[in-house]
Design a protein around this motif. Sequence first.
Motif, PDB file in Angstrom:
ATOM      1  N   SER A  53       0.656  -0.938  -0.039  1.00 19.72           N
ATOM      2  CA  SER A  53       0.344  -0.027  -0.083  1.00 19.72           C
ATOM      3  C   SER A  53       1.191   1.209  -0.057  1.00 19.72           C
ATOM      4  CB  SER A  53      -0.859   0.367   0.905  1.00 19.72           C
ATOM      5  OG  SER A  53      -0.070  -0.047   2.571  1.00 19.72           O
ATOM      6  N   GLU A  54       0.010   2.664  -0.576  1.00 17.23           N
ATOM      7  CA  GLU A  54       0.943   3.383  -0.667  1.00 17.23           C
ATOM      8  C   GLU A  54       1.956   4.149   1.203  1.00 17.23           C
ATOM      9  OE1 GLU A  54       0.661   8.037  -2.377  1.00 17.23           O
ATOM     10  OE2 GLU A  54      -0.610   6.496  -2.752  1.00 17.23           O
ATOM     11  N   SER A  55       0.837   4.514   1.611  1.00 15.70           N
ATOM     12  CA  SER A  55       1.072   4.525   3.197  1.00 15.70           C
ATOM     13  C   SER A  55       1.955   3.394   3.730  1.00 15.70           C
ATOM     14  CB  SER A  55       0.005   4.452   4.298  1.00 15.70           C
ATOM     15  OG  SER A  55      -0.938   2.920   4.049  1.00 15.70           O
ATOM     16  N   ALA A  56       2.190   2.233   3.959  1.00 14.08           N
ATOM     17  CA  ALA A  56       3.077   0.840   3.630  1.00 14.08           C
ATOM     18  C   ALA A  56       4.331   1.738   3.402  1.00 14.08           C
ATOM     19  CB  ALA A  56       2.836  -0.241   3.302  1.00 14.08           C
ATOM     20  N   ASN A  57       4.227   1.804   2.203  1.00 12.88           N
ATOM     21  CA  ASN A  57       5.691   1.643   1.672  1.00 12.88           C
ATOM     22  C   ASN A  57       6.532   3.110   1.961  1.00 12.88           C
ATOM     23  OD1 ASN A  57       4.957  -1.099   0.419  1.00 12.88           O
ATOM     24  ND2 ASN A  57       4.457   0.189  -1.748  1.00 12.88           N
ATOM     25  N   ALA A  58       5.868   4.218   1.789  1.00  8.64           N
ATOM     26  CA  ALA A  58       5.797   5.444   2.051  1.00  8.64           C
ATOM     27  C   ALA A  58       6.658   5.350   3.526  1.00  8.64           C
ATOM     28  CB  ALA A  58       4.761   5.940   2.483  1.00  8.64           C
ATOM     29  N   GLN A  59       6.528   4.492   4.595  1.00  8.06           N
ATOM     30  CA  GLN A  59       7.716   4.258   5.893  1.00  8.06           C
ATOM     31  C   GLN A  59       9.120   4.628   5.610  1.00  8.06           C
ATOM     32  OE1 GLN A  59       5.369   1.465   8.584  1.00  8.06           O
ATOM     33  NE2 GLN A  59       5.328   0.398   6.961  1.00  8.06           N
TER      34      GLN A  59
END
Length: 257
Positions: A53-59
């Motif tokens: 997901s975009e939010s998970a990858n943004a980590q």
Amino acid sequence: MQVLRLGVIVPSSNTALEPLTQEIVASLNANDTLGLKITVHFARFRVTTIALSESANAQFTLEPMLDAARLLSDARVDVIGWSGTSASWLGFGSDEKLCQAIQEATGIQATTAVQGMNWLLKGITENVGLVTPYTQDLNQAIQKNYSSIGIEIPDDLSRYAGLSDNVSFSAVDDQALDKMVDQVVQNGAQTVLIMCTNVRAAHRARHWETQYATSKLLVLDSVATTVTGMLRQLGIKFHDDSMVQQWGRAFGTEFCD
């Protein structure tokens, strides 16, 4: 005696890699043939969920990882290792960019769990199995990523626990890991990738390699390959196979240049 400091970047919710890395380093210090005193030092950045997901990858953006590297540089470590496997699904180029950025920001050479694993995979393109605590779609992304460099991991050689909360990965026990490893080996895997540094598997590598000795199994655990990768960056070579007896073939002289 030469003293080496290893700096390790840790996902904030990871509870497995630090004690395992310390155990490996303690074994290295007990190895008289190396003539070294090795210490290991850790810095964290925030990671809580592993998912596509975009939010998970943004980590895994560069800046928080560089902040952790800068803190490690304050301890004047000799090498920095990212003990995480995000490049296995984000693309191997993400680790290359990270290591280059760490070098530029701190002047310290860097490597990663996945880079250490891929170095040990040189020349191996078939019969590779994958074991993770992740979800099916994440495993499939890892399989696709490896396919792009000529390493095929078919579905029957891929097993996953179906988890996405990073804290929960460390609860995947020996019995669950044994079952997944057994399944991929029975389906023909001769090399098994344990892809997650929050899985307590490094201490099982030798057990599995011994259990399936007839196939000359090679187990590459991502916590272990962070350590072997850092040592390789520093030009440290094993002079005997005493470490293999505890941590598996990844620590063997067969992989020394």
